[in-house]
Scaffold this motif. Structure first.
Motif, short mmCIF file in Angstrom:
data_model
loop_
_atom_site.label_atom_id
_atom_site.label_comp_id
_atom_site.label_asym_id
_atom_site.label_seq_id
_atom_site.Cartn_x
_atom_site.Cartn_y
_atom_site.Cartn_z
N UNK A 138 0.43 -1.43 -0.16
CA UNK A 138 0.15 -0.25 -0.23
C UNK A 138 0.71 1.37 -0.03
N UNK A 139 1.74 1.23 0.61
CA UNK A 139 2.65 2.60 0.93
C UNK A 139 5.09 1.97 0.70
N UNK A 140 4.97 2.85 0.64
CA UNK A 140 6.55 2.45 0.27
C UNK A 140 7.22 3.46 1.13
N UNK A 141 7.87 3.68 2.26
CA UNK A 141 8.54 4.34 2.58
C UNK A 141 9.89 4.32 2.27
N UNK A 142 10.95 5.58 2.33
CA UNK A 142 11.84 5.86 2.16
C UNK A 142 12.72 6.55 2.55
N UNK A 143 13.16 6.34 4.00
CA UNK A 143 13.81 7.07 5.53
C UNK A 143 15.02 7.09 5.47
N UNK A 144 15.43 7.31 6.44
CA UNK A 144 16.42 7.74 6.50
C UNK A 144 17.24 6.16 7.37
N UNK A 145 16.48 5.88 8.72
CA UNK A 145 16.86 4.36 9.27
C UNK A 145 15.22 3.75 9.34
N UNK A 146 15.42 2.94 9.36
CA UNK A 146 14.14 1.88 9.88
C UNK A 146 15.31 0.79 11.11
N UNK A 147 15.79 0.30 10.68
CA UNK A 147 16.35 -0.57 11.35
C UNK A 147 17.87 -0.14 12.44
N UNK A 199 18.12 2.26 15.63
CA UNK A 199 18.10 3.86 15.86
C UNK A 199 19.48 4.66 16.62
N UNK A 200 20.45 4.05 16.11
CA UNK A 200 21.83 4.88 16.53
C UNK A 200 22.21 7.02 16.31
N UNK A 201 21.58 7.17 17.27
CA UNK A 201 22.32 8.65 16.95
C UNK A 201 21.26 8.83 15.86
N UNK A 202 19.77 8.26 15.57
CA UNK A 202 18.72 9.48 15.58
C UNK A 202 17.52 9.07 16.03
N UNK A 203 16.74 10.20 15.74
CA UNK A 203 15.32 9.71 16.36
C UNK A 203 13.92 9.14 15.52
N UNK A 204 14.82 9.12 14.04
CA UNK A 204 13.65 8.64 12.83
C UNK A 204 13.59 7.04 12.71
N UNK A 206 25.09 2.90 10.01
CA UNK A 206 23.86 1.86 10.91
C UNK A 206 23.76 0.25 10.44
N UNK A 207 24.00 0.10 9.76
CA UNK A 207 24.87 -1.85 9.10
C UNK A 207 25.67 -2.26 10.70
N UNK A 208 26.78 -1.45 11.12
CA UNK A 208 27.19 -1.58 12.42
C UNK A 208 26.35 -1.98 13.57
N UNK A 209 24.91 -1.32 13.60
CA UNK A 209 24.48 -0.97 14.98
C UNK A 209 23.09 -0.72 14.63
N UNK A 212 16.71 11.92 38.11
CA UNK A 212 16.20 12.44 37.08
C UNK A 212 17.43 12.64 35.78
N UNK A 213 16.64 11.62 34.98
CA UNK A 213 17.38 11.46 33.52
C UNK A 213 17.78 11.90 32.55
N UNK A 214 18.47 11.72 31.92
CA UNK A 214 18.29 12.61 30.32
C UNK A 214 18.05 10.82 28.89
N UNK A 215 18.02 10.39 28.45
CA UNK A 215 18.28 10.45 26.66
C UNK A 215 17.83 11.06 26.18
N UNK A 216 19.52 11.51 24.94
CA UNK A 216 19.46 11.77 24.10
C UNK A 216 20.83 12.17 23.12
N UNK A 217 20.85 11.91 22.10
CA UNK A 217 22.01 12.22 21.63
C UNK A 217 22.57 13.57 21.93
#
Length: 373
Positions: free
Chosen positions: A6-15, A17-22, A50-53, A188-193
């Motif tokens: 139904x839909x084709x996505x071309x995105x930065x990464x799905x596989x 999550x290293x260093x990105x929120x996409x 991304x292949x390595x992570x 208190x914690x924080x999660x972010x690149x």
């Protein structure tokens, strides 16, 4: 013959999550689409970092495939692209300008752009930086899905010629982000690149409070932090935290901190996925302030907004356990109602069902007309 997807996505990464929120944003949305019976093909440029992570190599909610370059993309996926109901290109796709041109030439049924970095994109355009979308390409897409909402949607249509700009905020996969019931490890914690523009706020809202409260525990998780940062002894560090570990991480904090990129603060209405993830795990949130934040969470009831170290120290030392948990429960209810992947999938599908020429302004006028008819 029914199209394979139904839909084709071309995105930065799905596989990865290293260093990105996409990755987490795409995962939540596409899981929602799968729950609605939609078949999705996600195409990702095969790059070594991304292949390595990779932390999701075989998703059960879509088909994931990789391509080496544009020629490879067309050789293996041309038919899926032309047959799909819509093709959606994300921001920061490698060689994104060329990818958009090639896809537009194929004349898919619908060509859309999902900008998970709208404030950054517009800031880059102001500097003449067309890394992944060119100014001339905004009118080419049928729908411009934007990570940011608010007044920028009308501006995109009027100033850049977008046919239809639609807010598609990030979201949380409610089935995977839930409280784990583990004992509290950090106050208190924080999660972010690491981000240079966020670091002064992190210093003000976490590192300085840690110095002032040596009896309390803090944690910062995320990659790419420089080695010269002076972390107090009571601040723990995790270099990379895969999404599967996020619920445990949030659940072990008394409060979690949200810090927003400068471009997103300037534009407003740009909620981080971390807000929705933490709230779904019933972890109370302390956040920096930006225009539009209270459209997503009520200040004091569902979130605590802090501008300086003193406010964070007061929250950590003066909030009762009853008030802390009341805030957490209220935010969790808000997210469950409005900010899940399923909710975003419904918004995505509804936007695609509208007439392409029917802009947000025209829709609003039609609604007002019906109300007064």
């Amino acid at each position: 013959m029914k199209a394979a997807y139904d839909f084709v996505f071309l995105g930065l990464s799905l596989s990865s999550s290293w260093g990105n929120g996409h990755a987490t944003t795409f995962r939540s949305l596409i899981r929602g689409l799968a729950a609605r019976g939609q078949r999705v093909l996600f195409l990702e440029r095969d790059v070594p970092w991304y292949a390595e992570a990779r932390d999701l190599e075989n998703p059960d909610f879509c088909t994931l495939d990789y391509y080496s370059d544009i020629e490879d993309l067309l050789a293996r996926h041309r038919d899926a692209i032309t047959a799909a109901k819509a093709v959606i290109v994300g921001s920061y796709v490698p060689a994104g300008v060329a990818v958009l041109d090639v896809l537009h030439a194929l004349k898919p049924k619908r060509l859309c752009f999902y900008d998970i970095d709208t404030p950054v994109t517009l800031s880059k355009l102001d500097r003449g930086d067309e890394e992944y979308i060119a100014k001339r390409q905004f009118p080419m897409v049928d729908i411009y899905f934007s990570f940011a909402g608010g007044p920028v949607l009308s501006w995109l249509e009027k100033a850049l010629g977008v046919k239809q700009a639609v807010a598609l905020y990030c979201s949380v996969d409610a089935e995977r982000y839930q409280p784990t019931g583990e004992p509290i490890s950090w106050d208190l914690g924080y999660l972010g690149t690491y981000s240079r523009d966020r670091q002064p706020v992190l210093e003000r809202l976490l590192i300085e409070p840690a110095r002032r409260l040596p009896d309390k525990r803090f944690i910062v998780a995320g990659p790419q932090y420089p080695g010269d940062i002076d972390w107090p002894d009571n601040v723990d560090r995790i270099d990379h935290l895969p999404p599967a570990d996020h619920p445990s991480f949030y659940s072990r904090q008394r409060f979690t901190l949200n810090v927003t990129r400068a471009d997103m603060v300037a534009l407003g209405w740009s909620p981080s996925v971390r807000l929705f993830e933490a709230a779904a795990c019933e972890t109370p949130i302390i956040s920096d302030n930006w225009q539009g934040l209270t459209d997503f969470f009520s200040d004091g009831d569902e979130i605590r907004i802090a501008t300086d170290s003193d406010e964070v120290v007061r929250i950590l030392t003066e909030t009762s356990e009853a008030d802390r948990m009341a805030q957490a429960k209220a935010a969790a209810r808000r997210v469950a109602e409005r900010h899940t992947g399923l909710a975003r999938a419904d918004e995505f599908l509804a936007a695609l069902e509208r007439e392409p020429a029917l802009t947000a302004k025209m829709l609003s006028a039609a609604v007002q007309h019906r109300q007064h008819a």
